[in-house]
Each structure stands twice: as C-alpha cells, then as structure tokens.
Scaffold this motif. Structure first.
Motif, mmCIF file in Angstrom:
data_model
loop_
_atom_site.group_PDB
_atom_site.id
_atom_site.type_symbol
_atom_site.label_atom_id
_atom_site.label_comp_id
_atom_site.label_asym_id
_atom_site.label_seq_id
_atom_site.Cartn_x
_atom_site.Cartn_y
_atom_site.Cartn_z
ATOM 1 N N MET A 1 0.836 -1.147 0.000
ATOM 2 C CA MET A 1 0.000 0.000 0.000
ATOM 3 C C MET A 1 0.893 1.225 0.000
ATOM 4 O O MET A 1 1.817 1.323 0.794
ATOM 5 N N LEU A 2 0.629 2.128 -0.902
ATOM 6 C CA LEU A 2 1.425 3.345 -1.029
ATOM 7 C C LEU A 2 0.687 4.502 -0.351
ATOM 8 O O LEU A 2 -0.391 4.894 -0.801
ATOM 9 N N PRO A 3 1.241 5.038 0.730
ATOM 10 C CA PRO A 3 0.571 6.135 1.422
ATOM 11 C C PRO A 3 0.263 7.306 0.491
ATOM 12 O O PRO A 3 1.085 7.697 -0.340
ATOM 13 N N LEU A 4 -0.940 7.812 0.644
ATOM 14 C CA LEU A 4 -1.426 8.983 -0.066
ATOM 15 C C LEU A 4 -1.585 8.777 -1.570
ATOM 16 O O LEU A 4 -1.990 9.679 -2.278
ATOM 17 N N LEU A 5 -1.269 7.590 -2.055
ATOM 18 C CA LEU A 5 -1.419 7.275 -3.471
ATOM 19 C C LEU A 5 -2.397 6.137 -3.726
ATOM 20 O O LEU A 5 -3.078 6.131 -4.750
ATOM 21 N N SER A 6 -2.447 5.171 -2.821
ATOM 22 C CA SER A 6 -3.360 4.035 -3.019
ATOM 23 C C SER A 6 -4.090 3.678 -1.732
ATOM 24 O O SER A 6 -4.483 2.535 -1.550
ATOM 25 N N ASP A 7 -4.286 4.660 -0.844
ATOM 26 C CA ASP A 7 -4.892 4.368 0.455
ATOM 27 C C ASP A 7 -6.275 4.972 0.664
ATOM 28 O O ASP A 7 -6.825 4.898 1.755
ATOM 29 N N ALA A 8 -6.868 5.531 -0.371
ATOM 30 C CA ALA A 8 -8.224 6.062 -0.239
ATOM 31 C C ALA A 8 -9.187 4.899 0.008
ATOM 32 O O ALA A 8 -8.949 3.778 -0.449
ATOM 33 N N ALA A 9 -10.252 5.176 0.726
ATOM 34 C CA ALA A 9 -11.212 4.123 1.082
ATOM 35 C C ALA A 9 -11.721 3.374 -0.149
ATOM 36 O O ALA A 9 -11.807 2.142 -0.137
ATOM 37 N N ASP A 10 -12.036 4.093 -1.229
ATOM 38 C CA ASP A 10 -12.539 3.418 -2.432
ATOM 39 C C ASP A 10 -11.455 2.562 -3.087
ATOM 40 O O ASP A 10 -11.731 1.480 -3.602
ATOM 41 N N GLN A 11 -10.200 3.003 -3.034
ATOM 42 C CA GLN A 11 -9.109 2.208 -3.595
ATOM 43 C C GLN A 11 -8.885 0.939 -2.783
ATOM 44 O O GLN A 11 -8.712 -0.142 -3.353
ATOM 45 N N LEU A 12 -8.883 1.075 -1.471
ATOM 46 C CA LEU A 12 -8.704 -0.103 -0.617
ATOM 47 C C LEU A 12 -9.854 -1.083 -0.824
ATOM 48 O O LEU A 12 -9.642 -2.292 -0.935
ATOM 49 N N GLY A 13 -11.069 -0.567 -0.875
ATOM 50 C CA GLY A 13 -12.235 -1.429 -1.089
ATOM 51 C C GLY A 13 -12.163 -2.176 -2.404
ATOM 52 O O GLY A 13 -12.411 -3.383 -2.466
ATOM 53 N N ALA A 14 -11.806 -1.467 -3.464
ATOM 54 C CA ALA A 14 -11.702 -2.112 -4.779
ATOM 55 C C ALA A 14 -10.596 -3.162 -4.794
ATOM 56 O O ALA A 14 -10.759 -4.240 -5.366
ATOM 57 N N THR A 15 -9.489 -2.864 -4.135
ATOM 58 C CA THR A 15 -8.372 -3.807 -4.105
ATOM 59 C C THR A 15 -8.745 -5.075 -3.354
ATOM 60 O O THR A 15 -8.526 -6.192 -3.845
ATOM 61 N N VAL A 16 -9.333 -4.930 -2.177
ATOM 62 C CA VAL A 16 -9.705 -6.107 -1.379
ATOM 63 C C VAL A 16 -10.804 -6.898 -2.091
ATOM 64 O O VAL A 16 -10.781 -8.128 -2.107
ATOM 65 N N ARG A 17 -11.740 -6.208 -2.722
ATOM 66 C CA ARG A 17 -12.792 -6.893 -3.483
ATOM 67 C C ARG A 17 -12.185 -7.733 -4.606
ATOM 68 O O ARG A 17 -12.551 -8.893 -4.802
#
Length: 108
Positions: A1-17
């Motif tokens: 996970m890249l801080p401030l680049l890939s840590d937005a809630a929607d990005q995390l949700g899409a990644t885990v999904r």
C-alpha cells in the motif's frame, strides 16, 4: 500500500474486493517501507511525480523508513474490516509446521 497514493477508502475497497474475487482467503496488509537506498530512490521519484506529497511523506516516515504506527494501524484496521466484509482473514498467516518424514539421526 502506497501512502497517499493508493490508500483512499474506495481504492482499498476495490483492491480487497478484487483479491477476494480472485479466490484469496487471507490478506496481509503491508504499508510501504522505505529503508535506506529505497527511500532515496522513492523520494526522488515522488519529487518528479507528486511533489506536493514529499513533505507529508517526510512527516509520515521515521529515520528507519517505517511509517508512523498510527497511520499503519489505521490502514490495517480498514483493510481488516474489508476482509471481514468479503469473508477473508486478515494478517500474517500462521506458519505451517511440517513434521519430518523420518526421525533425526544421531551423530555420535
């Protein structure tokens, strides 16, 4: 996970999904580490690609290249909740202990 680049809630949700839909059963969240050597290279890239984030990265990381415990904890908690939503375990898997096939031989 890249801080401030890939840590937005929607990005995390899409990644885990996507991870869940690929059939994974466990996710081990890891925030980017920036040890010596890597840190210099990454910050040089960050200056070129996202100069507005450099100051925040300098605040976020300690001298050893580790993210702040508060930040890492928040991200881990978010990913943990997403794992529960998608029915996956979160964290490092338990090591698998393999029994030897034969008894240890005695040297003496």
């Amino acid at each position: 996970m890249l801080p401030l680049l890939s840590d937005a809630a929607d990005q995390l949700g899409a990644t885990v999904r996507r991870i869940a839909s690929a059939g994974a059963r466990v996710v081990e969240p890891v925030v980017l580490r920036l040890p010596a050597g890597t840190r210099e290279w990454y910050l040089e890239w960050l200056v070129q690609a996202h100069p507005q984030l450099v100051g925040r990265y300098e605040e976020l990381y300690d001298g050893a290249g580790l993210p702040s415990p508060q930040y890492e904890g928040r991200i881990t908690e978010q990913i943990g909740e997403l794992c529960r939503v998608y029915g996956m375990a979160c964290g490092a898997p338990e090591p698998v202990r393999v029994r030897p096939r034969a008894a240890q031989l005695t040297l003496v």
